[in-house]
Scaffold this active site. Structure first.
Site, short mmCIF file in Angstrom:
data_model
loop_
_atom_site.label_atom_id
_atom_site.label_comp_id
_atom_site.label_asym_id
_atom_site.label_seq_id
_atom_site.Cartn_x
_atom_site.Cartn_y
_atom_site.Cartn_z
N HIS A 283 -1.78 0.79 -9.53
CA HIS A 283 -2.43 -0.15 -8.60
C HIS A 283 -3.20 -1.24 -9.37
O HIS A 283 -4.40 -1.42 -9.20
CB HIS A 283 -3.37 0.61 -7.64
N ARG B 248 0.85 -1.19 0.00
CA ARG B 248 0.00 0.00 0.00
C ARG B 248 0.89 1.24 0.00
O ARG B 248 1.94 1.27 0.66
CB ARG B 248 -0.89 0.02 1.24
#
Ligand code: NDP
Ligand code: OXD
Length: 307
Positions: free
Chosen positions: A270, A222
């Site tokens: 992502h 993340r």
């Protein structure tokens, strides 16, 4: 008794079709068309915000992602189980992404990209995979699957986790005590940790300094786990060679961010892996069966640990 989905609507339509096929007796709705809130027993969301607090008969909250850091758990009533996504598509996608990134570093593709820009035709010596030390932060569903694949190429593989693990052919480290030993033997560092208070900002100067000179980073956890300024400093200083970043903070990355123009940083938006609708619905339906039978659900998170 209704199932409510609150995430990407295009995927919601795919979930709806699979629910209609496999669980025709369970009404399926896509937010914001929620019908009577009292009918909703199950919620699947990327992030439920305050929704879980407003549904009086909710029994389970499912994350459509493998991570749950995007949930504000304080807004999910404490009696409700929160279950993350465990399905084969996420694992396969991540294994492909990380394998490609490790091989790109290993086969000097960042250097060859620079040479191509400069129109330089120059071969570099090929290193044996066994001499390239890959280290994976996180030995969960994804970290373990990635290592199982990488070791087939012959890389010297290690992993690091909170609690001790044993993986055949992988040097496993656990906890703070062996963190520096793990880092010191790692040429390619892969981050597959969940975002928690303990991992926020972990990829910082302290970690980069402990890696051998010339090491590379592959970050697929993340964005907020990475201190970007420290990464760029370590690259400018020539200590870190290259970075493959699938996650950034913030996302999307602002157009004027320094990362965009770094020649030895490769960015993707992502996309390392994503839940596939068929596998996701199958996993959720299996967990609903378990829930009704009073059995533990796969992927139920521990709220205190945060993952
Ligand atoms: P798991 O929960 O299965 O595994 C997490 C691992 O991290 C465990 O081995 C755990 O240790 C370890 N860990 C957690 N906290 C710490 C800590 N403080 N110190 C050391 N080790 C720690 O997660 P997954 O493998 O399924 O997923 C990992 C993450 O990957 C997700 O949370 C998500 O953020 C990210 N992800 C990214 C995607 C992308 O497209 N970029 C897609 C999917 C996921 P232990 O085993 O001891 O508990
Ligand atoms: C996930 C993700 O957690 O897509 O599944 O990052």
């Amino acid at each position: 008794m209704t199932f409510l989905y609150k995430a990407d609507p295009a995927r919601g339509a795919q979930w709806a079709a699979r629910f209609a096929q496999l669980a025709p007796d369970l009404p399926f709705r896509v937010w914001p068309d929620i019908g009577n809130p009292a009918d909703i027993r199950y919620l699947a969301a990327w992030s439920p915000d305050d929704l879980a607090e407003t549904l009086p008969n909710l029994e389970v909250v499912f994350s459509v992602g493998a991570g749950v850091d995007q949930f504000d758990l304080s807004r999910v009533p404490p009696h409700l189980p929160v279950v993350r996504m465990i399905e084969p598509g996420i694992v396969e996608g991540m294994v492909e992404y990380v394998t490609e990134a490790v091989l790109a570093v290993h086969r000097d593709l960042f250097d060859y990209a620079a040479q191509q820009q400069a129109r330089v035709w120059k071969a570099r010596p090929v290193r044996a995979a066994a001499s390239r030390r890959v280290g994976v932060l996180g030995l969960g569903m994804l970290g373990t699957a990635v290592l199982e694949r990488l070791k087939l190429f012959g890389f010297a593989c290690a992993g690091w986790s909170r609690s001790p693990h044993t993986i055949d052919g992988v040097e496993c480290h656990a906890g703070d005590a062996s963190f520096d030993t793990f880092l010191g033997r790692t040429d390619v560092l892969v981050c597959l940790l969940p975002l928690t208070d303990a991992t926020r900002g972990l990829l910082s100067r302290r970690v980069f300094d402990a890696l051998p000179a010339g090491a590379s980073l592959i970050h697929v956890g993340r964005g907020p786990q990475l201190n970007t300024a420290d990464l760029l400093d370590a690259m400018d200083a020539g200590h870190l060679h290259s970075a493959v970043l699938d996650v950034t903070d913030p996302e999307p990355l602002p157009v004027d961010h320094r990362l965009w123009s770094q020649p030895r940083v490769r960015l993707t938006p992502h996309i390392a892996s994503a839940t596939r609708p068929e596998g996701a619905v199958d996993a959720v339906l299996d967990n609903l069966r378990r829930h009704r039978a009073g059995e533990p659900m796969h992927g139920a998170i521990n709220r205190e640990r945060g993952y």
